[in-house]
Write a protein that holds these residues in place. Structure first.
Motif, PDB file in Angstrom:
ATOM      1  N   PHE A  45      -6.050   2.587   4.121  1.00  0.00           N
ATOM      2  CA  PHE A  45      -4.663   1.862   3.306  1.00  0.00           C
ATOM      3  C   PHE A  45      -4.188   2.710   2.369  1.00  0.00           C
ATOM      4  O   PHE A  45      -3.308   1.797   2.035  1.00  0.00           O
ATOM      5  N   ARG A  46      -3.858   3.730   2.373  1.00  0.00           N
ATOM      6  CA  ARG A  46      -2.652   4.532   1.993  1.00  0.00           C
ATOM      7  C   ARG A  46      -1.876   3.611   2.566  1.00  0.00           C
ATOM      8  O   ARG A  46      -0.436   3.654   2.452  1.00  0.00           O
ATOM      9  N   ARG A  47      -1.835   4.076   4.072  1.00  0.00           N
ATOM     10  CA  ARG A  47      -0.632   4.109   5.321  1.00  0.00           C
ATOM     11  C   ARG A  47      -0.061   2.794   4.435  1.00  0.00           C
ATOM     12  O   ARG A  47       1.124   2.377   4.769  1.00  0.00           O
ATOM     13  N   GLN A  48      -1.029   1.810   4.451  1.00  0.00           N
ATOM     14  CA  GLN A  48       0.264   0.646   4.855  1.00  0.00           C
ATOM     15  C   GLN A  48       0.866   0.140   3.384  1.00  0.00           C
ATOM     16  O   GLN A  48       1.246  -0.299   3.284  1.00  0.00           O
ATOM     17  N   LEU A  49      -0.338   1.040   2.343  1.00  0.00           N
ATOM     18  CA  LEU A  49       0.533   0.849   0.681  1.00  0.00           C
ATOM     19  C   LEU A  49       1.912   1.322   0.515  1.00  0.00           C
ATOM     20  O   LEU A  49       3.283   1.173   0.402  1.00  0.00           O
ATOM     21  N   VAL A  50       2.056   2.393   1.982  1.00  0.00           N
ATOM     22  CA  VAL A  50       3.477   3.591   1.906  1.00  0.00           C
ATOM     23  C   VAL A  50       4.076   2.317   2.372  1.00  0.00           C
ATOM     24  O   VAL A  50       5.429   1.649   1.892  1.00  0.00           O
ATOM     25  N   GLU A  51       4.212   2.129   4.094  1.00  0.00           N
ATOM     26  CA  GLU A  51       5.094   0.715   4.441  1.00  0.00           C
ATOM     27  C   GLU A  51       4.998  -0.523   3.781  1.00  0.00           C
ATOM     28  O   GLU A  51       6.338  -1.286   3.889  1.00  0.00           O
ATOM     29  N   LEU A  52       4.137  -1.043   3.146  1.00  0.00           N
ATOM     30  CA  LEU A  52       4.564  -1.952   1.925  1.00  0.00           C
ATOM     31  C   LEU A  52       5.711  -1.670   0.801  1.00  0.00           C
ATOM     32  O   LEU A  52       6.303  -2.698   0.740  1.00  0.00           O
ATOM     33  N   ARG A  53       5.528  -0.387   0.449  1.00  0.00           N
ATOM     34  CA  ARG A  53       6.522  -0.326  -1.112  1.00  0.00           C
ATOM     35  C   ARG A  53       7.633  -0.428  -0.642  1.00  0.00           C
ATOM     36  O   ARG A  53       8.739  -0.740  -1.178  1.00  0.00           O
TER      37      ARG A  53
END
Ligand code: FUC
Length: 694
Positions: free
Chosen positions: A437-445
């Motif tokens: 989930f963290r990795r996904q947020l980093v990309e989206l951010r």
């Protein structure tokens, strides 16, 4: 959504006191006791009132300086039509009822009410005669009398109204009845001082501080009354202590002090600035536990907000729009130019994160903050859409609060979502959970539409470059990035900070109280002590706009709205100590002319620090930092100063002082650091226009 309403009135009548003289009414902030005193003939009467957190009652003590002089009647009354009073035994009066169907005139809706209520008044008199009937209480010829008031409703939570208000009153009154007035007062004062005395602020005082408050307010903008700024600051802390304690509801638009059945904006929690502003002084003002009720409310709106996320958007997570109430409404509301705004809950998540930044409490992060933040972030994972023109991820349909209509991609939304994702990313890393989930947020951010600088050099409020430099709207939404967020800061994003300044200057001096309070905070973040002070002066003492009522309640200008009391207090703190964008700044926005000499003790800073500062004749003389956590932090001295020595436990520490006078200190929890400054950089001393006594 349902309005927050008053419960009832305690009416006291003193026959023969119409022609009282030497009337004086005061609130002692240091004890949390309000006193009324006056003279009738040759007798001086004195009434003390306080609301006790430890005993959960309001206590009234009526006394006279001559024996047998206290005679009065006491009645309980309620604006709710279904209430009536009954005598309970020989020393209590009860007010009981159920809320009636409520016709909400402005929006032509009828609500069925579900709450029952009861209040209980316990009477005890020293001497004289006491009579309690269904009509009320009669006291005659006593030396003194004490009234103890308890009140409860059947509300247990937004999902459970099975509470028994009579049993609750019984229990509270039974405990209080065993304590004489002196003990009730002592317990209250001890509890009050435990919180209140954590911060001491002194900006010097002049003759003006001897005048009654209502006479001081109109003159504040003219200067020469620095103590009134202290009063404003400490009154703000007092109000937060009095309206938001563990177990209570959070402070709403009027704190808790609403007297109308149909109050302005329903006296709810409006979350596009007002509720957040209420809590700006909580951490820095050393009242972290007063933040708690807001976190409790967040736990509730996660539950109701999940449904709204599902039903309105088909999204996971939870969402809260423009405002909420006791029943935890979260849906879009009112009109599309403000009511369809999906980032209210996300902004409130910042408060959980701030509590963690100030305290470093990982237990709180794991149990309370992260679960709420994570699910709020999940909503925006589903909600953000790709802008076909730029390819950026944008929020919408939404608005920049209360103006410009329903749009795609308002800047404030993106700032809030960027912060939300950042806190979720950092928290999950600290806690070692949710790697995917963290990795996904980093990309989206990375893909969220960035802060943009427009053709006037302004920070764009919208996705498109369409800001009007003559727009003086009260909301300063896109400046969220500068305060309370530190996404834009002088030291880290200088160009954006300059653009934010331009936008702020365009807005003018702000037409409403809370707007001015926000401006104090914003100019403080921009390191501009003069303008921060100017906005504070307009907030407190601008007679033309009346942002402050006689007794120091903030005014919007109309009606009374408590947010500016809190926002102004936070602004004063922000002028004295900054702790954002990776550094602690001492006196970052210091109005040296207005406040040449003073000290502050006990302000809190992010990173677990407590800060004491002293200054004299425009020169900082000492700073003491008490570390609650381990770790390095840059410390920035006041402008024109240079850190010359650092001592810890009496020993000199080898601190590297940089060109700009700052130093990086390696803090250790539990240790106290004393800083000294030299004036190598100091400009010619600035002395106040108004000579202050030593
Ligand atoms: C916000 C403001 C209004 C008012 C209301 C309670 O929506 O725009 O000015 O303060 O809250």
């Amino acid at each position: 959504q349902f309005p927050y309403q008053p419960f009832g009135d305690l009416l006291l009548e003193f026959p023969g006191h119409k022609n009282a003289g030497r009337y004086r009414r005061q609130l002692d902030l240091d004890s949390g006791v309000t006193t009324v005193s006056y003279r009738v003939g040759d007798v001086t009467f004195r009434r003390e009132v306080f609301a006790s957190v430890p005993d959960q009652v309001i206590v009234v003590r009526i006394a006279a300086d001559k024996p047998g002089q206290v005679s009065f009647t006491a009645k309980l009354d309620s604006p709710h039509p279904n209430g009536s009073t009954t005598a309970v035994g020989s020393d209590q009066l009860a007010l009981r009822g159920r809320l009636a169907r409520f016709e909400y005139k402005r929006i032509k809706q009828v609500f069925e009410s579900v709450l029952g209520f009861e209040a209980r008044l316990l009477v005890s008199a020293d001497g004289g005669k006491t009579k309690v009937t269904d009509e009320g209480v009669d006291i005659e010829g006593a030396d003194a009398a004490t009234l103890v008031l308890a009140a409860a409703t059947s509300y247990k939570s937004f999902q459970d109204v099975s509470g028994d208000p009579a049993a609750r009153c019984d229990e509270v009154i039974r405990v209080a009845a065993d304590k004489p007035y002196g003990r009730l007062r002592e317990a209250h004062v001890a509890d009050h001082r435990r919180l209140f005395r954590r911060v001491d602020l002194d900006l010097g005082s002049t003759e003006a501080s001897r005048l009654p408050t209502d006479e001081r307010i109109p003159g504040f903008a003219e200067g020469n009354d620095p103590q009134l700024a202290v009063l404003y600051f400490q009154f703000g802390r007092y109000l937060l202590m009095a309206s938001s304690r563990p177990g209570s509801q959070p402070a709403n638009l009027q704190g808790i002090w609403n007297e109308d059945l149909q109050p302005a904006w329903e006296s709810k929690w409006t979350v596009n600035i007002n509720t957040e502003m209420n809590y700006w002084p909580a951490e820095v003002g050393n009242l972290a536990e007063c933040h708690g009720p807001l976190f409790d409310m967040l736990d509730d709106v996660v539950i109701s907000g999940r449904k709204t996320a599902q039903v309105h958007y088909g999204c996971r997570g939870w969402v809260l729009h423009h405002n909420t109430d006791l029943w935890r409404g979260t849906a879009p509301i009112n009109h599309s130019n403000h009511g369809i705004w999906p980032t209210g809950g996300a902004w409130l998540c910042r408060h959980l994160w701030e509590h963690y930044l100030f305290s470093g409490d990982e237990e709180f992060l794991a149990r309370r903050a992260y679960p709420v933040i994570k699910e709020a972030a999940l909503f925006f994972v589903d909600f953000l859409v790709e802008d076909p023109e730029t390819g950026w991820l944008i929020s919408g349909p939404s608005n920049s609060p209360e103006q410009g209509g329903l749009v795609m991609g308002p800047t404030m939304d993106h700032q809030i979502i960027r912060d939300l994702f950042a806190s979720a990313i950092e928290a999950s890393e600290t806690l070692g959970v949710d790697e995917d989930f963290r990795r996904q947020l980093v990309e989206l951010r990375k893909r969220i539409a960035p802060n943009q600088i427009g053709r006037h050099g302004q920070l764009q409020e919208w996705l498109e470059d369409k800001d009007d430099p003559n727009n003086h709207h009260r909301h300063l939404s896109h400046l969220y990035g500068l305060y309370p967020s530190d996404q834009i800061a002088l030291g880290t994003t200088a160009e954006l900070a300059a653009a934010a300044r331009k936008s702020l200057d365009f807005r003018g001096d702000g037409p409403v109280g809370w707007g001015r309070a926000w401006q104090v905070c914003l100019y403080a973040r921009l390191g501009d002590g003069q303008l921060a002070y100017d906005r504070l002066a307009r907030l407190i003492g601008d007679n033309s706009n009346l942002n402050l009522f006689n007794q120091c309640w903030a005014s919007r200008p109309m009606p009374f709205q408590i947010d500016a009391n809190f926002g102004g207090a936070a602004g004063i703190a922000e002028m004295l100590v900054g702790s954002h964008a990776g550094e602690i700044a001492l006196l970052p926005a210091w109005p040296q002319e207005a406040w040449p000499t003073g000290h502050v003790q006990g302000l809190r800073a992010r990173g677990g620090l407590e800060v004491d500062l002293a200054w004299r004749n425009g020169r900082a003389t000492s700073a003491v930092l008490k570390a609650g956590l381990d770790g390095p932090c840059r410390v920035r001295p006041p402008k024109g100063h240079r850190i010359s020595a650092v001592r810890c436990g009496g020993e000199a520490l080898p601190a590297t002082v940089e060109q700009d006078g700052t130093a990086i200190l390696e803090f250790q929890a539990g240790k106290v650091y004393e800083l000294e400054f030299d004036e190598a950089f100091a400009k010619s001393p600035r002395v106040s226009r108004h000579a202050l006594p030593d």
